[in-house]
Design a protein around this motif. Structure first.
Motif, PDB file in Angstrom:
ATOM      1  N   PRO A  81       0.829  -1.219   0.000  1.00 50.64           N
ATOM      2  CA  PRO A  81       0.000   0.000   0.000  1.00 50.64           C
ATOM      3  C   PRO A  81       0.862   1.268   0.000  1.00 50.64           C
ATOM      4  N   VAL A  82       0.288   2.333  -0.516  1.00 50.24           N
ATOM      5  CA  VAL A  82       1.005   3.598  -0.645  1.00 50.24           C
ATOM      6  C   VAL A  82       1.390   4.147   0.730  1.00 50.24           C
ATOM      7  N   GLU A  83       0.538   3.956   1.731  1.00 51.25           N
ATOM      8  CA  GLU A  83       0.821   4.477   3.067  1.00 51.25           C
ATOM      9  C   GLU A  83       2.081   3.837   3.655  1.00 51.25           C
ATOM     10  N   ASP A  84       2.209   2.506   3.473  1.00 50.72           N
ATOM     11  CA  ASP A  84       3.386   1.811   3.996  1.00 50.72           C
ATOM     12  C   ASP A  84       4.652   2.263   3.279  1.00 50.72           C
ATOM     13  N   ARG A  85       4.550   2.438   1.984  1.00 51.58           N
ATOM     14  CA  ARG A  85       5.710   2.879   1.208  1.00 51.58           C
ATOM     15  C   ARG A  85       6.110   4.299   1.588  1.00 51.58           C
ATOM     16  N   PHE A  86       5.119   5.159   1.817  1.00 50.45           N
ATOM     17  CA  PHE A  86       5.412   6.535   2.221  1.00 50.45           C
ATOM     18  C   PHE A  86       6.062   6.566   3.603  1.00 50.45           C
ATOM     19  N   GLU A  87       5.574   5.733   4.510  1.00 49.79           N
ATOM     20  CA  GLU A  87       6.150   5.666   5.849  1.00 49.79           C
ATOM     21  C   GLU A  87       7.606   5.185   5.791  1.00 49.79           C
ATOM     22  N   ALA A  88       7.875   4.216   4.921  1.00 57.12           N
ATOM     23  CA  ALA A  88       9.238   3.722   4.765  1.00 57.12           C
ATOM     24  C   ALA A  88      10.145   4.798   4.174  1.00 57.12           C
ATOM     25  N   SER A  89       9.616   5.581   3.240  1.00 64.51           N
ATOM     26  CA  SER A  89      10.428   6.649   2.660  1.00 64.51           C
ATOM     27  C   SER A  89      10.723   7.742   3.689  1.00 64.51           C
ATOM     28  N   MET A  90       9.795   7.995   4.590  1.00 59.69           N
ATOM     29  CA  MET A  90      10.031   8.978   5.640  1.00 59.69           C
ATOM     30  C   MET A  90      11.087   8.473   6.624  1.00 59.69           C
ATOM     31  N   LYS A  91      11.051   7.185   6.955  1.00 58.19           N
ATOM     32  CA  LYS A  91      12.077   6.611   7.828  1.00 58.19           C
ATOM     33  C   LYS A  91      13.442   6.650   7.153  1.00 58.19           C
ATOM     34  N   LEU A  92      13.451   6.419   5.851  1.00 57.84           N
ATOM     35  CA  LEU A  92      14.702   6.474   5.093  1.00 57.84           C
ATOM     36  C   LEU A  92      15.266   7.892   5.095  1.00 57.84           C
ATOM     37  N   ALA A  93      14.405   8.881   5.015  1.00 55.89           N
ATOM     38  CA  ALA A  93      14.844  10.273   5.028  1.00 55.89           C
ATOM     39  C   ALA A  93      15.367  10.694   6.402  1.00 55.89           C
TER      40      ALA A  93
END
Length: 101
Positions: free
Chosen positions: A37-49
């Motif tokens: 899901p897009v929400e999980d991917r967005f959360e992972a990108s925020m953690k990566l940042a």
């Protein structure tokens, strides 16, 4: 000879990159997985940042092992062209001879 601070900074980046390698890889795999899901991917990108920038492998500069010079390095030897020529001329590198024609 390179500045000691530049060499030490690069060593610190190398250590951070090795430490954060697994975490970055898992987060990048989550971000790139289109089935999630897009929400999980967005959360992972925020953690990566949120991870430190110096922990990325692309921030590590290739430097000469002898002098610390950052330009004209040979990956195979880990030396810059000047140190490589000096060591080859003195016979320190097996199998390498100065060419002549």
């Amino acid at each position: 000879m390179a500045k000691t601070s530049a060499v030490n900074r690069n060593l610190k980046r190398t250590a951070m990159a090795a430490r954060d390698k697994g975490k970055r890889l898992t987060l990048k795999n989550i971000v790139m997985d289109r089935t999630l899901p897009v929400e999980d991917r967005f959360e992972a990108s925020m953690k990566l940042a949120e991870l430190p920038r110096n922990g990325a492998l692309v921030r590590v500069k290739l430097r000469c092992k002898v002098t610390g010079r950052s330009r004209a390095n040979y990956r195979k030897f880990g030396l810059c062209r000047i140190a490589l020529r000096d060591l080859a001329s003195s016979g320190q590198i097996p199998g390498m001879v100065k060419s002549s024609w």
